[in-house]
Scaffold this motif. Structure first.
Motif, PDB file in Angstrom:
ATOM      1  N   VAL A 102       0.828  -1.203   0.000  1.00  0.00           N
ATOM      2  CA  VAL A 102       0.000   0.000   0.000  1.00  0.00           C
ATOM      3  C   VAL A 102       0.866   1.259   0.000  1.00  0.00           C
ATOM      4  CG1 VAL A 102      -0.220   0.110   2.527  1.00  0.00           C
ATOM      5  CG2 VAL A 102      -1.999   1.112   1.070  1.00  0.00           C
ATOM      6  N   TYR A 103       2.053   1.199   0.588  1.00  0.00           N
ATOM      7  CA  TYR A 103       2.953   2.351   0.549  1.00  0.00           C
ATOM      8  C   TYR A 103       3.460   2.591  -0.874  1.00  0.00           C
ATOM      9  CZ  TYR A 103       2.960   1.817   5.646  1.00  0.00           C
ATOM     10  OH  TYR A 103       2.587   1.709   6.973  1.00  0.00           O
ATOM     11  N   SER A 104       3.702   1.502  -1.606  1.00  0.00           N
ATOM     12  CA  SER A 104       4.089   1.646  -3.014  1.00  0.00           C
ATOM     13  C   SER A 104       2.971   2.292  -3.816  1.00  0.00           C
ATOM     14  CB  SER A 104       4.438   0.275  -3.606  1.00  0.00           C
ATOM     15  OG  SER A 104       5.583  -0.275  -3.006  1.00  0.00           O
ATOM     16  N   TYR A 105       1.732   1.883  -3.544  1.00  0.00           N
ATOM     17  CA  TYR A 105       0.593   2.481  -4.253  1.00  0.00           C
ATOM     18  C   TYR A 105       0.576   4.005  -4.048  1.00  0.00           C
ATOM     19  CZ  TYR A 105      -1.413  -2.306  -4.014  1.00  0.00           C
ATOM     20  OH  TYR A 105      -1.641  -3.652  -4.092  1.00  0.00           O
ATOM     21  N   LEU A 106       0.752   4.418  -2.791  1.00  0.00           N
ATOM     22  CA  LEU A 106       0.682   5.845  -2.490  1.00  0.00           C
ATOM     23  C   LEU A 106       1.829   6.607  -3.147  1.00  0.00           C
ATOM     24  CD1 LEU A 106      -0.276   5.672   1.300  1.00  0.00           C
ATOM     25  CD2 LEU A 106      -1.764   6.307  -0.610  1.00  0.00           C
ATOM     26  N   ALA A 107       3.025   6.025  -3.112  1.00  0.00           N
ATOM     27  CA  ALA A 107       4.171   6.686  -3.734  1.00  0.00           C
ATOM     28  C   ALA A 107       3.987   6.770  -5.247  1.00  0.00           C
ATOM     29  CB  ALA A 107       5.460   5.932  -3.388  1.00  0.00           C
ATOM     30  N   GLN A 108       3.482   5.704  -5.851  1.00  0.00           N
ATOM     31  CA  GLN A 108       3.272   5.728  -7.302  1.00  0.00           C
ATOM     32  C   GLN A 108       2.180   6.722  -7.689  1.00  0.00           C
ATOM     33  OE1 GLN A 108       2.555   1.555  -7.584  1.00  0.00           O
ATOM     34  NE2 GLN A 108       4.740   1.029  -7.617  1.00  0.00           N
ATOM     35  N   LEU A 130       6.948   9.655   1.541  1.00  0.00           N
ATOM     36  CA  LEU A 130       6.224   8.539   0.951  1.00  0.00           C
ATOM     37  C   LEU A 130       7.177   7.506   0.371  1.00  0.00           C
ATOM     38  CD1 LEU A 130       3.107  10.041  -0.889  1.00  0.00           C
ATOM     39  CD2 LEU A 130       3.148   8.568   1.122  1.00  0.00           C
ATOM     40  N   ALA A 131       8.183   7.962  -0.333  1.00  0.00           N
ATOM     41  CA  ALA A 131       9.146   7.030  -0.927  1.00  0.00           C
ATOM     42  C   ALA A 131       9.905   6.267   0.151  1.00  0.00           C
ATOM     43  CB  ALA A 131      10.126   7.779  -1.826  1.00  0.00           C
ATOM     44  N   ASP A 132      10.154   6.899   1.282  1.00  0.00           N
ATOM     45  CA  ASP A 132      10.877   6.231   2.368  1.00  0.00           C
ATOM     46  C   ASP A 132      10.110   5.029   2.910  1.00  0.00           C
ATOM     47  OD1 ASP A 132      12.881   8.092   2.122  1.00  0.00           O
ATOM     48  OD2 ASP A 132      12.190   9.337   3.791  1.00  0.00           O
ATOM     49  N   LEU A 137      13.502  -3.202  -1.791  1.00  0.00           N
ATOM     50  CA  LEU A 137      13.518  -4.011  -3.000  1.00  0.00           C
ATOM     51  C   LEU A 137      12.835  -3.308  -4.166  1.00  0.00           C
ATOM     52  CD1 LEU A 137      14.126  -6.790  -4.311  1.00  0.00           C
ATOM     53  CD2 LEU A 137      11.880  -7.537  -3.495  1.00  0.00           C
ATOM     54  N   TRP A 138      11.809  -2.472  -3.860  1.00  0.00           N
ATOM     55  CA  TRP A 138      11.010  -1.850  -4.918  1.00  0.00           C
ATOM     56  C   TRP A 138      11.303  -0.357  -5.085  1.00  0.00           C
ATOM     57  CZ3 TRP A 138       9.863  -6.064  -6.982  1.00  0.00           C
ATOM     58  CH2 TRP A 138       9.389  -7.155  -6.249  1.00  0.00           C
ATOM     59  N   GLN A 139      12.328   0.152  -4.429  1.00  0.00           N
ATOM     60  CA  GLN A 139      12.626   1.580  -4.510  1.00  0.00           C
ATOM     61  C   GLN A 139      12.971   2.026  -5.930  1.00  0.00           C
ATOM     62  OE1 GLN A 139      12.629   4.237  -2.599  1.00  0.00           O
ATOM     63  NE2 GLN A 139      12.183   3.427  -0.569  1.00  0.00           N
ATOM     64  N   HIS A 140      13.607   1.137  -6.696  1.00  0.00           N
ATOM     65  CA  HIS A 140      14.072   1.512  -8.033  1.00  0.00           C
ATOM     66  C   HIS A 140      13.342   0.751  -9.125  1.00  0.00           C
ATOM     67  CE1 HIS A 140      17.319   3.608  -5.950  1.00  0.00           C
ATOM     68  NE2 HIS A 140      17.512   2.516  -5.249  1.00  0.00           N
ATOM     69  N   THR A 141      12.155   0.227  -8.807  1.00  0.00           N
ATOM     70  CA  THR A 141      11.381  -0.583  -9.747  1.00  0.00           C
ATOM     71  C   THR A 141      10.148   0.183 -10.207  1.00  0.00           C
ATOM     72  OG1 THR A 141      12.102  -2.587  -8.618  1.00  0.00           O
ATOM     73  CG2 THR A 141      10.204  -2.783 -10.058  1.00  0.00           C
ATOM     74  N   GLY A 142       9.897   0.165 -11.515  1.00  0.00           N
ATOM     75  CA  GLY A 142       8.718   0.816 -12.064  1.00  0.00           C
ATOM     76  C   GLY A 142       7.442   0.120 -11.632  1.00  0.00           C
ATOM     77  N   PHE A 149      -5.666   1.945 -12.278  1.00  0.00           N
ATOM     78  CA  PHE A 149      -5.331   2.006 -10.856  1.00  0.00           C
ATOM     79  C   PHE A 149      -4.449   3.207 -10.549  1.00  0.00           C
ATOM     80  CE2 PHE A 149      -2.542   1.076  -7.255  1.00  0.00           C
ATOM     81  CZ  PHE A 149      -3.512   1.023  -6.268  1.00  0.00           C
ATOM     82  N   LEU A 150      -3.494   3.512 -11.428  1.00  0.00           N
ATOM     83  CA  LEU A 150      -2.610   4.640 -11.164  1.00  0.00           C
ATOM     84  C   LEU A 150      -3.371   5.958 -11.199  1.00  0.00           C
ATOM     85  CD1 LEU A 150       0.559   3.509 -13.112  1.00  0.00           C
ATOM     86  CD2 LEU A 150       0.226   3.590 -10.644  1.00  0.00           C
ATOM     87  N   ALA A 151      -4.433   6.045 -12.007  1.00  0.00           N
ATOM     88  CA  ALA A 151      -5.265   7.239 -11.990  1.00  0.00           C
ATOM     89  C   ALA A 151      -5.994   7.365 -10.656  1.00  0.00           C
ATOM     90  CB  ALA A 151      -6.260   7.191 -13.147  1.00  0.00           C
ATOM     91  N   LEU A 152      -6.488   6.228 -10.132  1.00  0.00           N
ATOM     92  CA  LEU A 152      -7.116   6.241  -8.807  1.00  0.00           C
ATOM     93  C   LEU A 152      -6.113   6.676  -7.744  1.00  0.00           C
ATOM     94  CD1 LEU A 152      -9.203   2.931  -8.851  1.00  0.00           C
ATOM     95  CD2 LEU A 152     -10.115   5.256  -8.772  1.00  0.00           C
ATOM     96  N   ALA A 153      -4.910   6.106  -7.797  1.00  0.00           N
ATOM     97  CA  ALA A 153      -3.882   6.444  -6.805  1.00  0.00           C
ATOM     98  C   ALA A 153      -3.470   7.903  -6.923  1.00  0.00           C
ATOM     99  CB  ALA A 153      -2.669   5.527  -6.985  1.00  0.00           C
ATOM    100  N   SER A 154      -3.404   8.417  -8.155  1.00  0.00           N
ATOM    101  CA  SER A 154      -3.046   9.822  -8.353  1.00  0.00           C
ATOM    102  C   SER A 154      -4.120  10.746  -7.805  1.00  0.00           C
ATOM    103  CB  SER A 154      -2.831  10.081  -9.845  1.00  0.00           C
ATOM    104  OG  SER A 154      -2.610  11.456 -10.090  1.00  0.00           O
ATOM    105  N   GLY A 155      -5.377  10.393  -8.071  1.00  0.00           N
ATOM    106  CA  GLY A 155      -6.467  11.204  -7.532  1.00  0.00           C
ATOM    107  C   GLY A 155      -6.474  11.218  -6.014  1.00  0.00           C
ATOM    108  N   LEU A 156      -6.181  10.060  -5.406  1.00  0.00           N
ATOM    109  CA  LEU A 156      -6.122   9.985  -3.951  1.00  0.00           C
ATOM    110  C   LEU A 156      -4.956  10.816  -3.419  1.00  0.00           C
ATOM    111  CD1 LEU A 156      -7.249   8.690  -1.372  1.00  0.00           C
ATOM    112  CD2 LEU A 156      -5.700   6.767  -1.754  1.00  0.00           C
ATOM    113  N   SER A 157      -3.836  10.795  -4.146  1.00  0.00           N
ATOM    114  CA  SER A 157      -2.681  11.591  -3.723  1.00  0.00           C
ATOM    115  C   SER A 157      -3.011  13.077  -3.730  1.00  0.00           C
ATOM    116  CB  SER A 157      -1.498  11.317  -4.661  1.00  0.00           C
ATOM    117  OG  SER A 157      -0.413  12.176  -4.368  1.00  0.00           O
TER     118      SER A 157
END
Length: 464
Positions: A102-108, A130-132, A137-142, A149-157
């Motif tokens: 879920v932290y990855s979702y928020l950062a993305q 957020l990135a912290d 393992l996923w810090q440098h992964t797209g 989903f990314l539009a939903l996450a962006s709207g939430l951000s």
């Protein structure tokens, strides 16, 4: 003498389970980095024991509820939906559990909001609090997720302005919406498939994996499955274009849902359309939806290449385990082929999944919902990565269309095992943590046994 079972007991027992595991997650869950405790601390140890105590209580409540469905007066679908709401309630304000995704979702989402290419860059490119929170393992992964989903996450951000508590709660509400869509679709899919709606809800919505990983873990699989279920309902209701659109939106959350388009085609053919027309109609609707959704999200088509996102080196998927074992053997033999072992097994797994899907559809095309469930299960089983919540891809539709009670019972047994396989922190387990987790589960079994004996004692006294 049988243990007395009624709906109220099941509801109270399951509520106690989720309440205790939510409380335990306060010290042992996937907490923000500033709140993380050392696993060896007394608070974290007690929390871990509490989480597994609660998980076992929840599994027991779910199993007893399944037994109640076999009785003379089984609970109605409406009563099961009330039970689902009761069990989920304590998890609403709990910290993330069993995964840090879920932290990855928020950062993305914040990356999309900041116009950073989320497919070419990992959260480290965003930087900041957020990135912290994202696992190293996923810090440098797209991002491996689609534009919907990314539009939903962006709207939430944008809505939460990057505030972590609000973002976590918002992402859990998004997951709850997905679970609500799943629960709404299951009874209707079951009726269309000739299955018991109450049994479908029990296996597909009240399942411990749904509560532990889709609700407590806030995974986006809930949105994917909810949209997939609605899409299949639309196709069953003779709205194939709407069905294709909804299934495509599900696939633009997570890619496995794209297999649902095959079910939409088959359902059109069953309704009397020619195969060619069904394929053209579904393909056109899917293509138009993909172009429109990608344009609205503004993320581009990098998600296609992101499907090759690397998996964890310690992932316990079947093909990864075989690949690591083969690599170790080849290294021991001194072979230069050792680095190819894991990729080769992953390729074999994909080939096995393709073959399995072809066989499933050839044999079960007259039962498209069930065939789709088995196909998604094959993708999860033979894929290069697996997590317990991946089992829900196929389980959701198997629950709606299983041809017999024996199939549901076998799937339920697998569910009970998978519910116990992940630590609440989402990280790997050491020996000490395993001991604490087992202790919590055993303690719950002892408490349940003592309650069972206490229930039997008055009855034995009367018969004596």
């Amino acid at each position: 003498m049988a243990f007395p079972v009624d709906l109220r007991r099941c509801q109270v027992l399951g509520l106690a389970g989720t309440a205790v595991l939510a409380a335990g997650g306060g010290t042992a869950g996937a907490l923000p980095v500033r709140d993380l405790l050392a696993p060896s601390s007394a608070e974290a140890a007690l929390g871990l024991i509490g989480v597994y105590f609660g998980v076992v209580l929840l599994i027991a409540a779910w199993a007893l509820l399944g037994r109640l469905l076999l009785g003379d007066e089984p609970p109605t679908p409406r009563a099961l939906l009330v039970t689902l709401a009761l069990w989920a309630a304590p998890l609403l304000l709990a910290p993330p559990l069993f995964s840090r995704d879920v932290y990855s979702y928020l950062a993305q989402g914040a990356m999309v909001d900041a116009h950073i290419d989320v497919y070419a860059n990992g959260p480290s490119r965003l930087g900041g609090p957020l990135a912290d929170e994202v696992a190293p393992l996923w810090q440098h992964t797209g991002a491996p997720y689609g534009p919907v989903f990314l539009a939903l996450a962006s709207g939430l951000s944008a809505l939460t302005r990057g505030e972590l508590p609000a973002g976590l709660f918002g992402m859990r509400l998004v997951a709850l919406l997905g679970v609500a869509l799943m629960a709404a679709a299951l009874p209707r899919l079951a009726r269309h498939s000739g299955a018991d709606p109450a049994a479908a809800l029990w296996l597909g919505a009240l399942n411990p994996l749904v509560l532990l990983h889709l609700v407590a873990g806030a995974h986006n699989d809930a949105v994917m499955l909810g949209l997939l279920g609605l899409g299949l309902l639309a196709a069953l209701g003779r709205w194939p274009v709407v069905g294709a659109v909804l299934v495509t939106l599900a696939a633009l959350v997570k890619a496995p849902a794209v297999l649902g388009l095959a079910a939409v085609v088959v359902l059109q053919v069953r309704a009397g359309r020619s195969p060619a027309r069904a394929v053209v109609t579904t393909t056109a609707a899917a293509a138009a939806t993909t172009v429109a959704a990608t344009a609205v999200a503004g993320t581009g088509y990098g998600w296609i290449g992101a499907l090759n996102t690397p998996v964890s080196p310690h992932n316990w998927a079947l093909t990864s385990l075989l690949g690591r074992a083969t690599r170790a053997l080849l290294e021991w033999l001194g072979s230069d082929l050792a680095p190819l072992a894991v990729p080769a097994w992953h390729a074999l797994g994909i080939a096995a999944a393709v073959v399995a899907i072809a066989v499933i559809w050839l044999r079960l095309r007259v039962r498209p919902v069930y065939a789709l469930g088995l196909s998604l299960a094959a993708v999860a089983a033979f894929g290069p990565a697996i997590r317990p919540w991946y089992a829900l891809w196929g389980l959701f539709l198997i629950a709606a269309a299983a041809p017999s009670a024996s199939v549901r019972h076998r799937v339920a047994a697998v569910t009970g095992v998978l519910a116990l396989t992940t630590l609440p922190s989402g990280g790997p387990a050491d020996a000490g943590q395993l001991v604490l987790a087992v202790s919590g589960g055993v303690l719950a079994v002892v408490v349940l046994w003592q309650a069972h004996q206490a229930e039997l004692a008055p009855a034995w006294g009367r018969t004596a």
